[in-house]
Design a protein around this motif. Structure first.
Motif, short mmCIF file in Angstrom:
data_model
loop_
_atom_site.label_atom_id
_atom_site.label_comp_id
_atom_site.label_asym_id
_atom_site.label_seq_id
_atom_site.Cartn_x
_atom_site.Cartn_y
_atom_site.Cartn_z
N UNK A 49 0.79 -1.24 0.00
CA UNK A 49 0.00 0.00 0.00
C UNK A 49 0.82 1.29 0.00
N UNK A 50 1.86 1.45 0.84
CA UNK A 50 2.55 2.75 0.90
C UNK A 50 3.02 3.23 -0.47
N UNK A 51 2.58 4.43 -0.84
CA UNK A 51 2.96 5.11 -2.09
C UNK A 51 2.54 4.37 -3.36
N UNK A 52 1.62 3.42 -3.24
CA UNK A 52 1.19 2.62 -4.40
C UNK A 52 0.31 3.42 -5.35
N UNK A 53 0.39 3.04 -6.62
CA UNK A 53 -0.61 3.44 -7.60
C UNK A 53 -1.63 2.31 -7.61
N UNK A 54 -2.89 2.66 -7.32
CA UNK A 54 -3.95 1.66 -7.14
C UNK A 54 -4.92 1.72 -8.30
N UNK A 55 -5.25 0.55 -8.83
CA UNK A 55 -6.26 0.40 -9.87
C UNK A 55 -7.42 -0.39 -9.27
N UNK A 56 -8.60 0.22 -9.21
CA UNK A 56 -9.79 -0.41 -8.61
C UNK A 56 -10.76 -0.72 -9.75
N UNK A 57 -10.76 -1.99 -10.20
CA UNK A 57 -11.62 -2.43 -11.30
C UNK A 57 -12.97 -2.86 -10.76
N UNK A 78 -10.22 4.70 -10.30
CA UNK A 78 -11.44 3.93 -10.04
C UNK A 78 -12.14 3.69 -11.36
N UNK A 79 -12.32 2.42 -11.72
CA UNK A 79 -12.85 2.06 -13.04
C UNK A 79 -14.23 1.44 -12.89
N UNK A 80 -15.22 2.04 -13.54
CA UNK A 80 -16.58 1.48 -13.58
C UNK A 80 -17.32 2.22 -14.68
N UNK A 81 -18.39 1.62 -15.19
CA UNK A 81 -19.19 2.31 -16.21
C UNK A 81 -20.66 2.41 -15.84
N UNK A 82 -21.04 1.99 -14.63
CA UNK A 82 -22.42 2.08 -14.20
C UNK A 82 -22.77 3.50 -13.75
N UNK A 83 -23.91 4.04 -14.17
CA UNK A 83 -24.29 5.40 -13.77
C UNK A 83 -24.38 5.59 -12.25
N UNK A 84 -24.96 4.62 -11.54
CA UNK A 84 -25.05 4.75 -10.08
C UNK A 84 -23.66 4.72 -9.46
N UNK A 85 -22.80 3.85 -9.97
CA UNK A 85 -21.44 3.75 -9.44
C UNK A 85 -20.68 5.06 -9.67
N UNK A 86 -20.80 5.63 -10.84
CA UNK A 86 -20.09 6.88 -11.14
C UNK A 86 -20.53 8.00 -10.21
N UNK A 87 -21.81 8.08 -9.94
CA UNK A 87 -22.33 9.09 -9.01
C UNK A 87 -21.78 8.87 -7.60
N UNK A 88 -21.80 7.62 -7.14
CA UNK A 88 -21.29 7.31 -5.80
C UNK A 88 -19.80 7.58 -5.69
N UNK A 118 2.25 2.01 -14.89
CA UNK A 118 1.47 0.84 -14.49
C UNK A 118 1.18 0.90 -12.99
N UNK A 119 0.28 0.05 -12.54
CA UNK A 119 -0.23 0.05 -11.17
C UNK A 119 0.34 -1.13 -10.38
N UNK A 120 0.69 -0.85 -9.11
CA UNK A 120 1.29 -1.88 -8.25
C UNK A 120 0.31 -2.59 -7.34
N UNK A 121 -0.92 -2.06 -7.21
CA UNK A 121 -1.94 -2.69 -6.38
C UNK A 121 -3.26 -2.60 -7.14
N UNK A 145 -1.58 -2.20 -17.79
CA UNK A 145 -2.03 -1.56 -16.55
C UNK A 145 -1.36 -2.13 -15.31
N UNK A 146 -0.82 -3.35 -15.39
CA UNK A 146 -0.30 -4.05 -14.21
C UNK A 146 1.23 -4.04 -14.23
N UNK A 147 1.81 -3.46 -13.17
CA UNK A 147 3.27 -3.34 -13.06
C UNK A 147 3.91 -4.68 -12.68
N UNK A 148 5.19 -4.88 -13.04
CA UNK A 148 5.91 -6.05 -12.56
C UNK A 148 5.90 -6.07 -11.03
N UNK A 149 5.65 -7.24 -10.47
CA UNK A 149 5.61 -7.40 -9.01
C UNK A 149 4.32 -6.94 -8.36
N UNK A 150 3.33 -6.52 -9.15
CA UNK A 150 2.07 -5.99 -8.60
C UNK A 150 1.31 -7.05 -7.81
#
Length: 186
Positions: A49-57, A78-88, A118-121, A145-150
């Motif tokens: 977690x410390x200093x990570x670039x996070x990808x939330x699919x 933060x990745x999503x395409x649902x209208x309710x999710x985008x609002x939240x 790329x993202x580590x978490x 999108x995914x870094x080595x060692x992620x």
């Protein structure tokens, strides 16, 4: 729902309300989220977690990515395409008062090429029982999108397979939720 740890601990997130049943919006419970972060921070695989670039699919409310920011991550997409999710997600980012978070309105199974580092978490919380997690991981791998060692944290209702070249390093069951930790080769 609330942030369970870190600098924003106790912050109440936007109420899901009716949610979006068509999009299978199913937020990770505070209890399971706390278990995930305890496993990441206190587990035997190193704290990603410390200093990570996070990808939330399939981010939904964005709670997993925002929790990581509260606990020291540097950035979350933060990745999503649902209208309710985008609002939240917009509401929850505003409640966090300006974290380094961005929303990518995109189907997680059809990611474009990654335009930045790329993202580590990676958090992966697809709708249960629809076989979307593997497609999203394949898309993320193909798009750079995914870094080595992620570290990948996959939440599902059944144990998922580890697609090549990822390796399963841990798996835990919390009620009807299975959390699988995967590692990208370094």
């Amino acid at each position: 729902m609330r942030i369970v740890g870190g600098s924003a601990r106790g912050l109440k997130l936007a109420d899901v309300g009716e949610g979006d049943t068509a999009a299978h919006l199913r937020p990770t419970s505070d209890r399971v989220r706390e278990s995930i972060f305890n496993l990441l921070i206190n587990g035997t695989h190193g704290n990603p977690i410390p200093s990570a670039r996070v990808l939330d699919l399939f981010a939904g409310t964005g709670a997993l990515g925002l929790e990581a920011l509260s606990r020291g991550a540097a950035h979350a997409t933060l990745v999503d395409d649902g209208p309710a999710a985008l609002t939240l997600m917009r509401r929850n980012i505003a409640l966090m008062r300006g974290p380094d978070a961005q929303i990518l309105r995109q189907n997680a199974t059809r990611l474009p090429p990654n335009p930045g580092p790329a993202y580590g978490l990676i958090f992966l919380d697809p709708p249960y029982g629809k076989d979307l997690g593997g497609a999203a991981l394949t898309s993320a791998l193909t798009g750079g999108w995914i870094a080595p060692g992620a570290m990948i944290v996959w939440e599902e209702n059944t144990p998922p397979p580890a697609p090549d070249p990822l390796t399963r390093i841990d798996q835990r069951k919390y009620g009807s939720t299975v959390i699988t930790l995967l590692r990208m080769p370094g």
